[in-house]
Design a protein around this motif. Structure first.
Motif, PDB file in Angstrom:
ATOM      1  N   GLU A   1       0.809  -1.209   0.000  1.00 54.64           N
ATOM      2  CA  GLU A   1       0.000   0.000   0.000  1.00 54.64           C
ATOM      3  C   GLU A   1       0.843   1.260   0.000  1.00 54.64           C
ATOM      4  O   GLU A   1       0.471   2.279  -0.578  1.00 54.64           O
ATOM      5  N   ALA A   2       2.000   1.196   0.650  1.00 56.04           N
ATOM      6  CA  ALA A   2       2.830   2.388   0.801  1.00 56.04           C
ATOM      7  C   ALA A   2       3.278   2.962  -0.529  1.00 56.04           C
ATOM      8  O   ALA A   2       3.446   4.182  -0.669  1.00 56.04           O
ATOM      9  N   VAL A   3       3.470   2.094  -1.542  1.00 56.50           N
ATOM     10  CA  VAL A   3       3.922   2.541  -2.857  1.00 56.50           C
ATOM     11  C   VAL A   3       3.081   3.701  -3.365  1.00 56.50           C
ATOM     12  O   VAL A   3       3.602   4.678  -3.924  1.00 56.50           O
ATOM     13  N   THR A   4       1.760   3.624  -3.187  1.00 59.06           N
ATOM     14  CA  THR A   4       0.883   4.704  -3.655  1.00 59.06           C
ATOM     15  C   THR A   4       0.336   5.568  -2.522  1.00 59.06           C
ATOM     16  O   THR A   4       0.065   6.750  -2.735  1.00 59.06           O
ATOM     17  N   ALA A   5       0.186   5.005  -1.326  1.00 58.06           N
ATOM     18  CA  ALA A   5      -0.477   5.741  -0.245  1.00 58.06           C
ATOM     19  C   ALA A   5       0.342   6.940   0.233  1.00 58.06           C
ATOM     20  O   ALA A   5      -0.206   8.021   0.493  1.00 58.06           O
ATOM     21  N   VAL A   6       1.641   6.769   0.371  1.00 63.94           N
ATOM     22  CA  VAL A   6       2.468   7.838   0.939  1.00 63.94           C
ATOM     23  C   VAL A   6       2.422   9.093   0.069  1.00 63.94           C
ATOM     24  O   VAL A   6       2.133  10.204   0.542  1.00 63.94           O
ATOM     25  N   ALA A   7       2.724   8.936  -1.209  1.00 62.38           N
ATOM     26  CA  ALA A   7       2.724  10.099  -2.099  1.00 62.38           C
ATOM     27  C   ALA A   7       1.322  10.677  -2.261  1.00 62.38           C
ATOM     28  O   ALA A   7       1.155  11.893  -2.393  1.00 62.38           O
ATOM     29  N   ALA A   8       0.299   9.807  -2.235  1.00 63.35           N
ATOM     30  CA  ALA A   8      -1.074  10.297  -2.351  1.00 63.35           C
ATOM     31  C   ALA A   8      -1.438  11.182  -1.168  1.00 63.35           C
ATOM     32  O   ALA A   8      -2.076  12.236  -1.334  1.00 63.35           O
ATOM     33  N   TRP A   9      -1.031  10.784   0.019  1.00 60.82           N
ATOM     34  CA  TRP A   9      -1.303  11.620   1.193  1.00 60.82           C
ATOM     35  C   TRP A   9      -0.522  12.931   1.142  1.00 60.82           C
ATOM     36  O   TRP A   9      -1.014  13.977   1.560  1.00 60.82           O
TER      37      TRP A   9
END
Length: 255
Positions: free
Chosen positions: A83-91
């Motif tokens: 999840e971190a692959v997309t979640a971090v930058a999205a946040w």
């Protein structure tokens, strides 16, 4: 009204309607970062107690995707490599629309401070384990090619091209705020051999069917070269068997 401003206006309307039933609401994706096009959906994250889920609505002719999660589930994305692959930058790019308890701001602050350092080893183990599950797709591509079953081979070739994306993104410590950006970012990070094989496997280059299948097998071989050291025992044997089968099939197709 320009399409970006129109989408932002619709997002604000929907957020206002949902605010009483939520802990916080944030706008994500291309509308949030200003890269949307007239057909982009409007991605809203709702922090709320109770059951999680995704609802798709149409508002004034635009598709609105509402993802409902608990605050704990939203925070957990920073501890899960897949999840971190997309979640971090999205946040990091998120636009907070309602946040009476400060929950969304805390999550965005956590994302801004986040690095791969704490999750790197787990990310490699998870990515390597994904190759075990995808070994079956290698066998399917090779088997269907041998039997002349073009559609089945093409379907499994597509599975490999798509499902290798997240594991390899974790392996290369990539962060993107949308899966739409994942493929270019991975091509840049993994190098020309990966980029060429992915373009062939996914149909970007317009190569013939057998070459596309061979390219998908090459993607698996390249992923194995990156992640093999994070496997042991039966898992390593499964992945190496699939890798060797992929290599042998590619060699046969080249001659």
């Amino acid at each position: 009204m320009p399409h970006h401003l129109e989408a932002a206006r619709i997002a604000a309307i929907v957020a206002a309607e949902l605010a009483p039933a939520s802990i916080g609401i944030a706008l994500f994706g291309s509308v949030a970062n200003g890269t949307d096009h007239p057909h982009s959906d409007i991605d809203l994250i709702l922090a709320a107690d109770g059951a999680s889920g995704v609802q798709v609505k149409q508002v004034e002719g635009r598709m609105v995707t509402l993802t409902r999660k608990t605050p704990d589930d939203l925070a957990a994305a920073f501890t899960r490599p897949w999840e971190a692959v997309t979640a971090v930058a999205a946040w990091r790019a998120a636009r907070i629309l309602t946040d009476p308890q400060g929950t969304m701001h805390r999550l965005r602050t956590e994302a801004q401070a986040w690095t791969w350092d704490a999750l790197a080893a787990e990310g490699d183990r998870w990515a390597a384990a994904a190759l075990v599950g995808l070994a079956e797709e290698v066998h399917k591509v090779c088997g269907m090619l041998a039997r002349g079953r073009a559609r089945a081979a093409a379907a499994n070739r597509a599975v490999l091209a798509l499902q290798l994306g997240q594991p390899m993104a974790a392996a290369h410590r990539i962060l993107v705020d949308s899966e739409n950006d994942l493929w270019d970012a991975l091509a840049d990070a993994a190098g020309p051999a990966w980029a060429r094989a992915w373009d062939d496997a996914a149909g970007v280059s317009g190569c013939d069917h057998e070459r596309g299948c061979a390219a998908a097998l090459e993607l698996y071989r390249l992923a194995t070269a990156r992640l093999d050291t994070h496997l042991d025992g039966d898992d390593r044997a499964i992945v190496r068997t699939a890798r060797d089968l992929a290599a042998a099939t590619c060699t046969d197709k080249d001659h």
